[in-house]
Design a protein around this motif. Structure first.
Motif, PDB file in Angstrom:
ATOM      1  N   TRP A  79       0.839  -1.206   0.000  1.00 54.89           N
ATOM      2  CA  TRP A  79       0.000   0.000   0.000  1.00 54.89           C
ATOM      3  C   TRP A  79       0.868   1.246   0.000  1.00 54.89           C
ATOM      4  CZ3 TRP A  79      -5.115  -1.224  -0.271  1.00 54.89           C
ATOM      5  CH2 TRP A  79      -5.491  -2.504   0.153  1.00 54.89           C
ATOM      6  N   VAL A  80       0.559   2.166  -0.892  1.00 52.44           N
ATOM      7  CA  VAL A  80       1.256   3.453  -0.908  1.00 52.44           C
ATOM      8  C   VAL A  80       0.208   4.530  -0.679  1.00 52.44           C
ATOM      9  CG1 VAL A  80       2.594   5.090  -2.297  1.00 52.44           C
ATOM     10  CG2 VAL A  80       2.991   2.625  -2.551  1.00 52.44           C
ATOM     11  N   LYS A  81       0.443   5.361   0.326  1.00 54.82           N
ATOM     12  CA  LYS A  81      -0.492   6.457   0.569  1.00 54.82           C
ATOM     13  C   LYS A  81       0.269   7.769   0.456  1.00 54.82           C
ATOM     14  CE  LYS A  81      -3.968   8.196   3.628  1.00 54.82           C
ATOM     15  NZ  LYS A  81      -4.967   7.857   4.607  1.00 54.82           N
ATOM     16  N   ILE A  82      -0.273   8.686  -0.334  1.00 56.10           N
ATOM     17  CA  ILE A  82       0.402   9.971  -0.539  1.00 56.10           C
ATOM     18  C   ILE A  82      -0.471  11.088   0.031  1.00 56.10           C
ATOM     19  CG2 ILE A  82       1.242  11.594  -2.291  1.00 56.10           C
ATOM     20  CD1 ILE A  82       1.814   9.126  -4.062  1.00 56.10           C
ATOM     21  N   THR A  83       0.091  11.826   1.000  1.00 54.64           N
ATOM     22  CA  THR A  83      -0.638  12.969   1.560  1.00 54.64           C
ATOM     23  C   THR A  83       0.020  14.249   1.037  1.00 54.64           C
ATOM     24  OG1 THR A  83       0.772  13.215   3.503  1.00 54.64           O
ATOM     25  CG2 THR A  83      -1.046  11.643   3.695  1.00 54.64           C
ATOM     26  N   HIS A  84      -0.377  15.410   1.534  1.00 51.85           N
ATOM     27  CA  HIS A  84       0.182  16.648   0.999  1.00 51.85           C
ATOM     28  C   HIS A  84       1.673  16.803   1.270  1.00 51.85           C
ATOM     29  CE1 HIS A  84      -0.493  17.797   5.130  1.00 51.85           C
ATOM     30  NE2 HIS A  84       0.261  18.860   4.945  1.00 51.85           N
ATOM     31  N   ASN A  85       2.173  16.104   2.315  1.00 51.62           N
ATOM     32  CA  ASN A  85       3.604  16.304   2.594  1.00 51.62           C
ATOM     33  C   ASN A  85       4.376  15.022   2.870  1.00 51.62           C
ATOM     34  OD1 ASN A  85       2.579  15.618   5.044  1.00 51.62           O
ATOM     35  ND2 ASN A  85       3.457  17.337   6.179  1.00 51.62           N
ATOM     36  N   ALA A  86       3.721  13.868   2.772  1.00 53.69           N
ATOM     37  CA  ALA A  86       4.450  12.631   3.104  1.00 53.69           C
ATOM     38  C   ALA A  86       3.914  11.441   2.316  1.00 53.69           C
ATOM     39  CB  ALA A  86       4.321  12.347   4.605  1.00 53.69           C
ATOM     40  N   ALA A  87       4.764  10.408   2.232  1.00 55.04           N
ATOM     41  CA  ALA A  87       4.332   9.138   1.630  1.00 55.04           C
ATOM     42  C   ALA A  87       4.432   8.057   2.699  1.00 55.04           C
ATOM     43  CB  ALA A  87       5.220   8.802   0.447  1.00 55.04           C
ATOM     44  N   TYR A  88       3.460   7.142   2.713  1.00 52.44           N
ATOM     45  CA  TYR A  88       3.403   6.054   3.694  1.00 52.44           C
ATOM     46  C   TYR A  88       3.360   4.737   2.938  1.00 52.44           C
ATOM     47  CZ  TYR A  88       2.175   9.777   6.911  1.00 52.44           C
ATOM     48  OH  TYR A  88       2.194  10.939   7.667  1.00 52.44           O
ATOM     49  N   ILE A  89       4.163   3.770   3.379  1.00 53.15           N
ATOM     50  CA  ILE A  89       4.225   2.493   2.680  1.00 53.15           C
ATOM     51  C   ILE A  89       4.040   1.366   3.683  1.00 53.15           C
ATOM     52  CG2 ILE A  89       5.818   0.946   1.440  1.00 53.15           C
ATOM     53  CD1 ILE A  89       6.766   4.106   0.555  1.00 53.15           C
ATOM     54  N   SER A  90       3.133   0.430   3.373  1.00 53.46           N
ATOM     55  CA  SER A  90       2.936  -0.686   4.293  1.00 53.46           C
ATOM     56  C   SER A  90       2.429  -1.899   3.514  1.00 53.46           C
ATOM     57  CB  SER A  90       1.923  -0.324   5.377  1.00 53.46           C
ATOM     58  OG  SER A  90       0.622  -0.405   4.865  1.00 53.46           O
ATOM     59  N   THR A  91       2.535  -3.055   4.154  1.00 49.64           N
ATOM     60  CA  THR A  91       2.032  -4.280   3.510  1.00 49.64           C
ATOM     61  C   THR A  91       0.874  -4.850   4.309  1.00 49.64           C
ATOM     62  OG1 THR A  91       3.741  -5.482   4.668  1.00 49.64           O
ATOM     63  CG2 THR A  91       4.169  -4.934   2.372  1.00 49.64           C
ATOM     64  N   GLU A  92       0.419  -4.111   5.298  1.00 46.81           N
ATOM     65  CA  GLU A  92      -0.747  -4.569   6.054  1.00 46.81           C
ATOM     66  C   GLU A  92      -1.671  -3.380   6.268  1.00 46.81           C
ATOM     67  OE1 GLU A  92       0.643  -5.804   9.962  1.00 46.81           O
ATOM     68  OE2 GLU A  92       2.241  -4.327   9.814  1.00 46.81           O
TER      69      GLU A  92
END
Ligand code: ATP
Ligand code: MG
Length: 316
Positions: A79-92
């Motif tokens: 999973w890749v989540k992109i917000t206005h100032n950061a990216a978050y990566i996880s597999t759960e």
């Protein structure tokens, strides 16, 4: 595994490269034969669309790891989540608390005792979008000050999802003595509760709160039989909400541990309602029983006097 995250630089190419590298590092210890990348953008100004990010990152991971892409039944979803100032990566997917934003459901006044149940009741209401304000009745100097300290700490813990907490502290000992002198002992806890409810209602009006909230659970103690709950409620003009009414103690304790109030709640304190009460309180006091028992009291004056001694604290 958790979630990897980093700040975006506002330079798209550099950000995409960083997402690819962080994702590759993040999945390196997992075993899988097929994968898929799923992207969500909360910031739609990011120059690539979600499918474009998924395709870029997915292509990179497949090449680097020698696995295959599978859009329908992958062993691993990154999973890749992109917000206005950061990216978050996880597999759960890690479930959040759920619920509604604080305040959208209006305001409630929670009767907070220092025990296990009422903070959990507060939390349930906050989760459903209610802003919670608190009221606590204490019998100091007949009891120690522990309940006051506990209630402030509990309000602080609950202030995290609730932003800030207002706590009203009401000295209750004098009123209890008047009740003790003028009423039969089996009804005392219920008469305390009716006085608390009357005073709390006035505080609710001051705060524009639309309901009272208690930690009562059906049948847990003598004052919480249906008959007794009804006889307490008979003097209320606003709803009394009891979010824990159908919960067992074990379920409430589990929630208290999860929300972080359990350790404070279980510290010893002297409960104001156990002061001057008999071993066997009435389990079935009718509305008329309580009205008769109270008939010698000047209820309105007692409520006014209690309100004169109200103390307000803001915590959090
Ligand atoms: P708790 O674990 O919340 O203390 P309890 O199981 O001990 O609840 P009671 O003592 O019968 O049950 O209290 C029932 C409810 O009445 C509490 O959950 C709380 O909402 C309210 N209440 C009781 N005592 C006080 C108090 N001193 N100040 C404010 N509210 C109180
Ligand atoms: Mg209690």
């Amino acid at each position: 595994m958790g979630i990897a995250h980093f700040e975006l630089s506002s330079r798209t190419e550099r950000d995409i490269t960083a997402i690819k590298e962080v994702a590759l590092r993040h999945i390196q210890d997992v075993s899988y034969e097929s994968l898929k990348v799923e992207t969500r953008r909360t910031d739609k100004t990011f120059p690539l669309t979600s499918p474009q990010v998924s395709a870029e990152v997915g292509g990179y991971l497949v090449t680097k790891t020698g696995t295959r892409a599978d859009m329908h039944n992958p062993d691993l979803v990154c999973w890749v989540k992109i917000t206005h100032n950061a990216a978050y990566i996880s597999t759960e997917k890690i479930p959040g608390v759920g619920g509604l934003p604080v305040g959208v459901s209006g305001k409630v006044l929670v009767m907070l005792s220092g025990g296990i149940d009422s903070p959990v009741a507060a939390w349930q209401m906050i989760k459903r979008g209610a802003k919670a304000v608190f009221v606590h009745f204490y019998s100091y100097p007949y009891t120690d000050k522990a309940s006051l300290e506990k209630v402030i700490e509990l309000a602080q813990i609950l202030a995290v999802p609730n932003y800030r907490s207002t706590v009203y502290l009401v000295p209750f000992a004098e009123l209890q003595q008047i009740i003790v002198a003028a009423t039969p002992s089996p009804f005392r806890v219920l008469l305390y509760r009716r006085m608390m409810t009357r005073i709390a209602q006035r505080v609710a009006t001051m705060e524009n709160a639309e309901a009272l909230v208690t930690g009562e659970s059906l049948g847990q103690v003598a004052s919480q039989t249906l008959t007794n709950l009804r006889s307490i409620e008979a003097i209320a003009d606003i709803p009394i909400l009891r979010p824990l009414i159908g919960e067992d103690k074990a379920e409430i304790i589990e929630k208290a541990q999860r929300i972080g109030t359990f350790d404070v709640s279980t510290r010893p304190h002297q409960d104001c309602c156990s002061l001057f009460v008999p071993k066997h309180p009435a389990t079935r006091a009718s509305v008329t029983d309580l009205a008769d028992a109270e008939s010698g009291l000047d209820v309105d004056t007692l409520v006014e006097e209690a309100l004169n001694n109200l103390e307000k604290r803001v915590v959090g």
